[in-house]
Design a protein around this motif. Sequence first.
Motif, PDB file in Angstrom:
ATOM      1  N   LEU A 136      74.667   5.902  66.926  1.00  0.00           N
ATOM      2  CA  LEU A 136      74.180   6.165  65.581  1.00  0.00           C
ATOM      3  C   LEU A 136      73.454   4.907  65.087  1.00  0.00           C
ATOM      4  CD1 LEU A 136      77.373   7.977  64.295  1.00  0.00           C
ATOM      5  CD2 LEU A 136      75.285   9.027  65.161  1.00  0.00           C
ATOM      6  N   GLY A 137      72.137   5.006  65.150  1.00  0.00           N
ATOM      7  CA  GLY A 137      71.274   3.825  64.987  1.00  0.00           C
ATOM      8  C   GLY A 137      71.529   2.989  63.751  1.00  0.00           C
ATOM      9  N   GLN A 138      71.390   3.590  62.579  1.00  0.00           N
ATOM     10  CA  GLN A 138      71.442   2.828  61.336  1.00  0.00           C
ATOM     11  C   GLN A 138      72.760   2.078  61.200  1.00  0.00           C
ATOM     12  OE1 GLN A 138      68.894   2.320  59.355  1.00  0.00           O
ATOM     13  NE2 GLN A 138      70.233   0.872  58.318  1.00  0.00           N
ATOM     14  N   ALA A 139      73.846   2.826  61.405  1.00  0.00           N
ATOM     15  CA  ALA A 139      75.166   2.232  61.273  1.00  0.00           C
ATOM     16  C   ALA A 139      75.278   1.031  62.198  1.00  0.00           C
ATOM     17  CB  ALA A 139      76.233   3.243  61.611  1.00  0.00           C
ATOM     18  N   GLN A 140      74.646   1.170  63.361  1.00  0.00           N
ATOM     19  CA  GLN A 140      74.768   0.118  64.332  1.00  0.00           C
ATOM     20  C   GLN A 140      74.043  -1.156  63.906  1.00  0.00           C
ATOM     21  OE1 GLN A 140      73.341   1.138  68.125  1.00  0.00           O
ATOM     22  NE2 GLN A 140      74.762  -0.198  69.171  1.00  0.00           N
ATOM     23  N   GLU A 141      72.877  -1.004  63.263  1.00  0.00           N
ATOM     24  CA  GLU A 141      72.154  -2.180  62.793  1.00  0.00           C
ATOM     25  C   GLU A 141      72.993  -2.962  61.790  1.00  0.00           C
ATOM     26  OE1 GLU A 141      68.325  -1.602  61.172  1.00  0.00           O
ATOM     27  OE2 GLU A 141      67.409  -1.090  63.089  1.00  0.00           O
ATOM     28  N   ASP A 142      73.651  -2.213  60.927  1.00  0.00           N
ATOM     29  CA  ASP A 142      74.496  -2.887  59.944  1.00  0.00           C
ATOM     30  C   ASP A 142      75.667  -3.563  60.627  1.00  0.00           C
ATOM     31  OD1 ASP A 142      72.857  -2.249  57.892  1.00  0.00           O
ATOM     32  OD2 ASP A 142      73.915  -0.402  57.377  1.00  0.00           O
ATOM     33  N   ASP A 143      76.180  -2.875  61.687  1.00  0.00           N
ATOM     34  CA  ASP A 143      77.243  -3.510  62.470  1.00  0.00           C
ATOM     35  C   ASP A 143      76.756  -4.805  63.076  1.00  0.00           C
ATOM     36  OD1 ASP A 143      78.933  -1.552  61.857  1.00  0.00           O
ATOM     37  OD2 ASP A 143      78.911  -0.552  63.809  1.00  0.00           O
ATOM     38  N   LEU A 144      75.512  -4.785  63.546  1.00  0.00           N
ATOM     39  CA  LEU A 144      74.940  -5.986  64.140  1.00  0.00           C
ATOM     40  C   LEU A 144      74.897  -7.113  63.120  1.00  0.00           C
ATOM     41  CD1 LEU A 144      71.907  -5.027  66.421  1.00  0.00           C
ATOM     42  CD2 LEU A 144      74.124  -5.915  67.090  1.00  0.00           C
ATOM     43  N   LEU A 145      74.521  -6.755  61.887  1.00  0.00           N
ATOM     44  CA  LEU A 145      74.464  -7.772  60.831  1.00  0.00           C
ATOM     45  C   LEU A 145      75.840  -8.373  60.590  1.00  0.00           C
ATOM     46  CD1 LEU A 145      72.051  -6.516  58.016  1.00  0.00           C
ATOM     47  CD2 LEU A 145      71.861  -8.570  59.413  1.00  0.00           C
ATOM     48  N   LYS A 146      76.856  -7.492  60.629  1.00  0.00           N
ATOM     49  CA  LYS A 146      78.226  -7.983  60.441  1.00  0.00           C
ATOM     50  C   LYS A 146      78.611  -8.896  61.597  1.00  0.00           C
ATOM     51  CE  LYS A 146      80.231  -4.331  57.764  1.00  0.00           C
ATOM     52  NZ  LYS A 146      80.194  -2.935  58.235  1.00  0.00           N
ATOM     53  N   GLU A 147      78.226  -8.474  62.799  1.00  0.00           N
ATOM     54  CA  GLU A 147      78.520  -9.283  63.974  1.00  0.00           C
ATOM     55  C   GLU A 147      77.867 -10.651  63.865  1.00  0.00           C
ATOM     56  OE1 GLU A 147      78.160  -6.300  67.302  1.00  0.00           O
ATOM     57  OE2 GLU A 147      78.361  -8.165  68.443  1.00  0.00           O
ATOM     58  N   LEU A 148      76.665 -10.641  63.257  1.00  0.00           N
ATOM     59  CA  LEU A 148      75.921 -11.880  63.069  1.00  0.00           C
ATOM     60  C   LEU A 148      76.727 -12.840  62.192  1.00  0.00           C
ATOM     61  CD1 LEU A 148      73.077 -12.710  63.961  1.00  0.00           C
ATOM     62  CD2 LEU A 148      72.234 -11.911  61.785  1.00  0.00           C
ATOM     63  N   ASP A 149      77.323 -12.278  61.144  1.00  0.00           N
ATOM     64  CA  ASP A 149      78.129 -13.118  60.250  1.00  0.00           C
ATOM     65  C   ASP A 149      79.329 -13.700  60.979  1.00  0.00           C
ATOM     66  OD1 ASP A 149      76.656 -13.077  57.947  1.00  0.00           O
ATOM     67  OD2 ASP A 149      77.491 -11.162  57.290  1.00  0.00           O
ATOM     68  N   ASN A 150      79.820 -12.933  61.981  1.00  0.00           N
ATOM     69  CA  ASN A 150      80.997 -13.411  62.706  1.00  0.00           C
ATOM     70  C   ASN A 150      80.663 -14.453  63.770  1.00  0.00           C
ATOM     71  OD1 ASN A 150      82.560 -11.715  61.203  1.00  0.00           O
ATOM     72  ND2 ASN A 150      82.439 -10.032  62.668  1.00  0.00           N
ATOM     73  N   LEU A 151      79.382 -14.730  63.923  1.00  0.00           N
ATOM     74  CA  LEU A 151      78.994 -15.698  64.951  1.00  0.00           C
ATOM     75  C   LEU A 151      79.342 -17.136  64.569  1.00  0.00           C
ATOM     76  CD1 LEU A 151      75.510 -14.692  66.369  1.00  0.00           C
ATOM     77  CD2 LEU A 151      77.683 -14.726  67.534  1.00  0.00           C
ATOM     78  N   ASN A 152      79.812 -17.314  63.352  1.00  0.00           N
ATOM     79  CA  ASN A 152      80.139 -18.661  62.876  1.00  0.00           C
ATOM     80  C   ASN A 152      78.944 -19.605  62.967  1.00  0.00           C
ATOM     81  OD1 ASN A 152      82.804 -18.002  62.360  1.00  0.00           O
ATOM     82  ND2 ASN A 152      83.352 -18.363  64.504  1.00  0.00           N
ATOM     83  N   GLN A 153      77.907 -19.174  62.329  1.00  0.00           N
ATOM     84  CA  GLN A 153      76.709 -20.011  62.271  1.00  0.00           C
ATOM     85  C   GLN A 153      77.033 -21.312  61.542  1.00  0.00           C
ATOM     86  OE1 GLN A 153      73.602 -18.000  60.254  1.00  0.00           O
ATOM     87  NE2 GLN A 153      72.004 -19.366  60.962  1.00  0.00           N
TER      88      GLN A 153
END
Lengths: 293, 182
Positions: free
Chosen positions: A21-38
Amino acid sequence: MYYYSIKKSFLISILSVIPFLGQAQEDDLLKELDNLNQNETRFELPAFKALQIGNLQSTKVVDKGDLYMVVAHRFGTIKNGIDDFFGLDQANTKIQLLYGLLPNLQVGISRDSYEKTYSGTAKYKLFKQSDRVPFNVSLYGSADMNSQLKKSVYPGLKTSDRFSYTAQILASRSFSEKLSLEVAPIFVRHNLQDLNFTKTLTHNQLLFGMGGRYKLSKRLSLNMDYAYNFSKNKNSLYKNPLTIGVDIETGGHVFQLLFTNSRSSNDSSFLTETTGDWSKGEISFGFNIVRVF
Amino acid sequence: MKTTNILIIFCFLLSLQLHAQKYFTRSGITQFEASEKTFEPIEALNITTTVILDANNGNIVSQVFMAGFQFKNALMQEHFNENYMDSYQYPKATFKGKLDNFSIVSLNANNSYDLNGVLTVKGFEKNIQTTVDVKVENDQIFISGSFFVSAKDFNIKIPSIVRDKIANQIQINIDYELIEKK
């Protein structure tokens, strides 16, 4: 058993389809990005735009390798009105060069027409306001040499008599995007004093400086600084310096327009040899033009 | 019974595989350039850009902290954050998009892909359409390219006194080396 398996397989199929499910996944990616501990680099608001609040030094220090030129004018008192065009006929001019020698260390030289004074200054940034330190703290020192005193007039004059020094601890904090305040314990040393003004010998003086700025817009702020002198004689003709002004910033320039009761802009003189009295209208207009190269 | 089991295992493996196919970096390079000829160069480099690419479908997201942009001139950097980007209020910019028809399987040599997405800066969104180079080497994915934005897109006001010194079209260059996310 059979029914159970069907249900399970159905559930797992559904679960494994979810990632499509594309859209949901992009948002998941954004969340994952936050978890990268930039490595989070937050911008700490600078407390002051210029190196001085008005007359008093601010905690700001010239960045390494930057060269600043400050041209400061202090005019005569405005109370004589149109006769000397509100003091503009009697200008004191100071030209100052400041250089960022090392990270957090600036050095400067200047010449002020007030008492034909040559000055050397240094400012060192000790702390910068951040999540860990609640204040900006800078150390400042200045040495002023009065070259107006003539040996022909004062035969007993020694070279050391020409010198005055200040040592200052500057601590500021930007409380919000708009409001910054500063306090500054200051020590001033004069090797020579004019007893007609000071009444008693007060070679070493302690002062408490305070100042602040309030931003009226992005590039315009209202500034004020004041210093209370603990050491001066109560009959001394010298007053505590009060300066009120505005900062106007335009790219590489900061224009500081101000009103002050001091005629000098050197540290030892404006802090302890201010003669104007605000209540009697003995106020001078002045400005500092700060240019960065 | 048997087919169900196979189906379960297949779905399970598929989902596992789908989840494993992500690539990321924390040290992506994002650069912008807004110089006008004859004036002081206005450019900055951010070397801490984070990026995640989902290699199964080409979905890609990235994020920069505005304060991470390094200028040559420290005062310019302060003005960039304080006066133009309001970095205190809006500390980061994000991009969310897709590499069209991306497939890691058919990707070997140099390839160009259309990248479409939305760049969000200071709360304003701007659609970005560009072409980027994508290359796979030693289990790493290299993405590079550039596109243009303008200050107006994000409601960044430039005072008239410096308007001539800042380019209308600001070029943004990206250079990311992604490794597999485990």
